[in-house]
Design an enzyme around this catalytic site. Structure first.
Site, mmCIF file in Angstrom:
data_model
loop_
_atom_site.group_PDB
_atom_site.id
_atom_site.type_symbol
_atom_site.label_atom_id
_atom_site.label_comp_id
_atom_site.label_asym_id
_atom_site.label_seq_id
_atom_site.Cartn_x
_atom_site.Cartn_y
_atom_site.Cartn_z
ATOM 1 C CB CYS A 194 -19.439 -20.038 -39.971
ATOM 2 S SG CYS A 194 -20.413 -21.078 -39.031
ATOM 3 C CD GLU B 4 -23.591 -18.893 -37.569
ATOM 4 O OE1 GLU B 4 -22.620 -18.724 -37.920
ATOM 5 O OE2 GLU B 4 -24.290 -19.934 -38.092
ATOM 6 C CG ASN C 217 -22.109 -23.413 -45.039
ATOM 7 O OD1 ASN C 217 -23.232 -22.707 -45.166
ATOM 8 N ND2 ASN C 217 -21.211 -23.310 -44.053
ATOM 9 C CD GLU D 98 -29.737 -19.910 -35.418
ATOM 10 O OE1 GLU D 98 -30.666 -20.541 -36.080
ATOM 11 O OE2 GLU D 98 -28.608 -19.595 -36.132
#
Length: 471
Positions: free
Chosen positions: A260, A226, A129, A438
């Site tokens: 997300c 993630e 994405n 992150e």
């Protein structure tokens, strides 16, 4: 491998597909080159990363056009993502020489200190994405902190990750330190299970994350995940409904919903349900779906035909679970786009909290609305999911906003805004949204580990050693 543009369903590029042997060779080469890179002065590593950022900005237009062609995202969006990729390298360039250890005042005559040291080879696995930015997000911190890096992009969208590697090498970083491996699941499995992968950092689907975590466990390789999201946006009676409607729309329909952090679960107090619904229905029906290179388009296609079909199945199945379709945009009528992977942005009301639409990540431009009665009901509904990546809270009551935020089991909360991101701010989730963080100082902890060193300050046999020997 054929690379297909989702804009028209046509093949527009071919790339060589790596084999398992290629993947293993890339890891071994990176592992051999990494010690010299770790020994390079941190300031010099930072200087080279600054150079990468400059080169990304130099090629911003060609990179954005390539990203839009490969992903179907609006050119305006990919231009911003190219700038984010450059900013990412700039940010970690500044971090390179600021990773500090500590001295620890342990009992006895010892000088004891810690230092943060790189793992070795950091394997980054990224989805389709946001391929350029996610490649930058994996490469930049890994290199800044002394690791080599191997990145595996999604096979559908490899082009900008490959282009980024070229720029990293052009900047003066040894080509043996940076690899982009293109392939399917077999290649991915080989990368994850290799003893030359010393850290695995993944952005992807929860099922992918589980499989990688299980595979990495065999070699005890640390993993950062993630993963997906099913993020709620909570709207209270004192919210600015116009501002909320704008942000909610962008938070789920931008980039065709392929985020997300998409705020796809809208939880609205029953007293403001109707006025907010009216605003959102108006915005949805006016969305313009079309060519991402046209300035008139609000969103483009889904990135793959499989994702298009998945999103359409959610839309078609929602009514069967009791949801009511209250707003939907039109598909493009341009014959050039007839074979593109377009889906209509859709708004559903009366979505049951246990329904598929409320529980499963769509990854498409679909928004579902559920009402709540009070704060406790809102928090219960917000946490009624196995995901925990993000949430939005809309209220003019500052106390309420922070009180609600503290009760949400998510890694990121936005109050009276949404989808604002920065490399400075830690990012990650709970539950099916993964673990590890992150960005920011948390990236130092993710991409390095701690080494402790003890030095005796007494001549002869160290005190504690002589005591142990006498016993």
């Amino acid at each position: 491998m054929e690379v297909i543009s989702p804009i028209d369903g046509a093949v527009f590029a071919t790339v060589g597909e790596h084999t398992v042997a290629d993947a293993e060779r890339a890891l071994a080469t990176a592992a051999a080159a990494q010690p010299a890179w770790a020994a390079t002065a941190a300031g010099e590593r930072g200087r080279l990363l600054h150079r990468v950022a400059d080169l990304i900005r130099r090629d911003r237009e060609s990179l954005a056009e390539l990203e839009s062609r490969n992903t179907g995202k609006l050119l305006a969006d990919t231009r911003r993502e190219v700038e984010r990729a450059a900013d990412c390298f700039t940010y970690y360039a500044g971090w390179a020489d600021k990773v500090l250890g500590r001295t620890i005042p342990v009992p006895g005559d010892f000088h004891t200190y810690t230092e943060r040291v790189p793992f070795g080879v950091a394997l980054g696995i990224i989805p389709w994405n946001v391929p350029l930015f996610f490649a930058a997000k994996k490469m930049a911190p890994a290199l800044a902190f002394g690791n080599a890096t191997v990145v595996k992009p999604a096979p559908e969208t490899p082009l900008t990750a490959m282009a980024l590697r070229d720029l990293v090498i052009e900047a003066g970083i040894d080509e043996d330190l940076v690899h982009v491996v293109v392939g399917g699941r077999e290649v991915g499995a080989a990368l994850v299970t290799s003893p030359d992968s010393h850290l695995v950092v993944v952005t992807g689907h929860p099922d992918t994350g589980r499989a990688i975590a299980r595979a990495a466990a065999d070699t005890l390789t640390p993993v950062g995940l993630e993963l997906g999201g099913k993020s709620p946006q909570l709207v209270f009676t004192d919210a600015d409904l116009d501002a909320a409607a704008d942000a909610i729309s962008l938070g789920v329909f931008a980039t065709a919903g392929q985020m997300c952090i998409a705020g796809s679960r809208l939880l609205v107090h029953e007293q403001v349900h109707e006025p907010l619904l009216e605003r959102l229905a108006d915005r949805v029906t006016r969305l313009r779906v079309g060519d991402p290179f046209s300035p008139d388009s609000d969103l483009g296609p889904q990135i793959t035909s499989a994702q298009r079909d998945k999103t359409l199945s959610f839309i078609e199945g929602a009514a069967g679970e009791g949801a009511r379709l209250v707003g939907q945009a039109s598909l493009p009528d341009d014959p050039r786009l007839a074979d593109g992977y377009f889906v209509p942005p859709s708004l559903f009301d009366q979505v049951h909290p246990d329904s598929t639409l409320a529980q499963e990540e769509v990854f498409g431009p679909v928004l579902g609305i559920t009402t709540f009665r009070d704060e406790a009901d809102a928090v219960r509904l917000a946490n009624h999911t196995r995901f925990g990546l993000a949430a939005g809270v809309w209220t003019s009551d500052v106390g309420r906003a922070h009180a609600i935020s503290r009760q949400l089991r998510v890694g990121n909360v936005w109050i009276n805004t949404y989808r604002v991101l920065s490399d400075l701010v830690p990012f990650g989730g709970f539950g099916d949204s993964g673990y590890g963080r992150e960005n920011g100082e948390d990236a130092v902890n993710l991409y390095t580990t701690t080494r402790a060193t003890w030095t005796s300050l007494r001549a002869g046999v160290p005190t504690l050693f002589s005591q142990a020997r006498s016993q």
